[in-house]
Design an enzyme around this catalytic site. Structure first.
Site, PDB file in Angstrom:
ATOM      1  N   GLU A 122      32.012-135.422 -84.981  1.00 47.63           N
ATOM      2  CA  GLU A 122      30.334-136.161 -85.864  1.00 47.63           C
ATOM      3  C   GLU A 122      30.755-137.065 -84.586  1.00 47.63           C
ATOM      4  O   GLU A 122      29.807-137.957 -85.381  1.00 47.63           O
ATOM      5  CB  GLU A 122      30.895-136.682 -86.966  1.00 47.63           C
ATOM      6  CG  GLU A 122      31.875-134.868 -88.533  1.00 47.63           C
ATOM      7  CD  GLU A 122      30.297-134.618 -89.059  1.00 47.63           C
ATOM      8  OE1 GLU A 122      29.264-135.138 -88.871  1.00 47.63           O
ATOM      9  OE2 GLU A 122      30.539-134.113 -89.618  1.00 47.63           O
ATOM     10  N   HIS A 145      35.521-141.369 -90.779  1.00 37.90           N
ATOM     11  CA  HIS A 145      34.730-140.844 -91.337  1.00 37.90           C
ATOM     12  C   HIS A 145      35.649-140.015 -92.094  1.00 37.90           C
ATOM     13  O   HIS A 145      36.960-139.850 -91.455  1.00 37.90           O
ATOM     14  CB  HIS A 145      33.705-140.071 -90.984  1.00 37.90           C
ATOM     15  CG  HIS A 145      33.569-137.915 -92.049  1.00 37.90           C
ATOM     16  ND1 HIS A 145      33.256-138.476 -92.716  1.00 37.90           N
ATOM     17  CD2 HIS A 145      33.968-137.142 -91.312  1.00 37.90           C
ATOM     18  CE1 HIS A 145      32.787-137.142 -93.893  1.00 37.90           C
ATOM     19  NE2 HIS A 145      33.069-136.275 -92.532  1.00 37.90           N
ATOM     20  N   HIS A 147      37.172-137.708 -96.594  1.00 34.87           N
ATOM     21  CA  HIS A 147      36.746-136.954 -97.351  1.00 34.87           C
ATOM     22  C   HIS A 147      37.182-137.570 -98.580  1.00 34.87           C
ATOM     23  O   HIS A 147      38.848-136.805 -99.396  1.00 34.87           O
ATOM     24  CB  HIS A 147      37.077-135.587 -97.413  1.00 34.87           C
ATOM     25  CG  HIS A 147      36.158-134.881 -95.896  1.00 34.87           C
ATOM     26  ND1 HIS A 147      36.059-133.383 -95.289  1.00 34.87           N
ATOM     27  CD2 HIS A 147      35.340-135.037 -95.602  1.00 34.87           C
ATOM     28  CE1 HIS A 147      35.854-133.405 -94.689  1.00 34.87           C
ATOM     29  NE2 HIS A 147      35.042-133.892 -94.789  1.00 34.87           N
ATOM     30  N   HIS A 217      30.039-134.624 -99.139  1.00 34.99           N
ATOM     31  CA  HIS A 217      30.585-133.787 -98.187  1.00 34.99           C
ATOM     32  C   HIS A 217      31.828-135.715 -98.327  1.00 34.99           C
ATOM     33  O   HIS A 217      32.658-135.083 -97.815  1.00 34.99           O
ATOM     34  CB  HIS A 217      29.814-134.324 -96.818  1.00 34.99           C
ATOM     35  CG  HIS A 217      30.519-133.947 -95.164  1.00 34.99           C
ATOM     36  ND1 HIS A 217      29.798-133.280 -94.507  1.00 34.99           N
ATOM     37  CD2 HIS A 217      31.642-133.853 -95.771  1.00 34.99           C
ATOM     38  CE1 HIS A 217      30.798-133.692 -93.068  1.00 34.99           C
ATOM     39  NE2 HIS A 217      32.379-133.544 -94.161  1.00 34.99           N
TER      40      HIS A 217
END
Ligand code: 2HA
Ligand code: ZN
Length: 271
Positions: A122, A145, A147, A217
């Protein structure tokens, strides 16, 4: 490993590793970082010296990178690395990278040439976020980032697949959301993981905010340091948890009223 940029011997980098280890253990314990899920980056430009000569370093191409990131240094996770492994294996999980002055790629400074260790999949999103932060002279330098289950679940529901409705439910579930994130969260429509499209959707939805939800996501959060970046995620994840706890009890949560949110804005000076 080239000594100068070692997470073991360089004091500044070691300190970052300690902080990153702490936060990535939280992500793992929360159940938000299965397998190699999630990634992070921190702008450390000026905190460790940039090299003058680059022939000894591996260079990887960059598809797209803002001019304002030329020559900047970042810590990033290695693509495929498990976040839960960072605390016990800093050398196979974290990179120190420098963006080439001509933006053609990035150099990996802490790994021997030939060892194929690339930045997170990413990286396009991380770089675009950092570019946006530098363009607005933001003090924010740490991007995570991850989840978070219940935020992903919310983003799966037709009802909440837009920014206004997502913010309305999150603000309603706990007063801290309004206190900590008065501008709310962004919402980025689904795009392929690792893509430039996703990176563009990320900055499109993050403008003026600290955190955005990637549909189906996860989330991307930007803070002054990795702890603040984590706190933003934790705050909205709790709101999502409360929503589902009510639903699982067979109840529709009432939510805070407009007047109650206004009162918070007044009390906390939200503009
Ligand atoms: O790093 O989470 O989005 C693995 C991912 C990709
Ligand atoms: Zn992901």
């Amino acid at each position: 490993m080239p000594k100068q940029y070692s997470f073991k011997t360089d004091k500044v980098l070691k300190r970052y590793w300690e902080d990153i280890s702490e936060v990535t253990q939280y992500l793992w314990q929360k159940g938000w970082a299965e397998r190699n899920a999630g990634n992070l980056s921190i702008d450390i430009t000026g905190e460790v010296a940039a090299p003058k000569e680059f022939s000894q370093y591996m260079k990887y191409p960059l598809q797209k990178c803002g001019k304002n990131l030329a020559g900047r240094l970042f810590i990033t996770t290695i693509t495929g690395a498990r976040l839960r492994d960072i605390a016990k294996d800093r050398e196979n999980t974290l990179l120190v990278v420098m963006i080439a002055k001509d933006l053609s790629g990035y150099y990996v400074l802490n790994v021997k040439k030939g060892a194929a260790k690339k930045a997170t999949s990413e990286f396009p999103s991380h770089l675009m976020v950092h570019g946006m932060l530098r363009a607005s002279n933001s003090p924010k330098r740490a991007v995570i980032h991850t989840h978070p289950n219940n935020l992903i679940a919310l983003s799966q529901m037709k009802e909440f697949k837009n920014e206004a409705k997502l913010n309305a439910v999150l603000f309603g579930m706990h007063p801290e959301v309004r206190v900590v994130l008065p501008k709310g969260v962004g919402f980025a429509p689904y795009r392929c993981p690792g893509s430039l499209d996703l990176a563009e959707a990320t900055i499109g939805s993050l403008k003026g905010k600290s955190i955005t939800v990637w549909e189906k996501h996860g989330v991307v959060s930007a803070g002054v340091d990795i702890f603040e970046s984590f706190d933003f995620i934790d705050t909205i994840a709790k709101a999502a948890d409360i929503y589902f706890l009510c639903k699982m009890a067979g109840e529709e949560p009432e939510g805070l009223s407009g007047a109650q949110l206004k009162e918070i804005d007044g009390a906390f000076g939200n503009s």
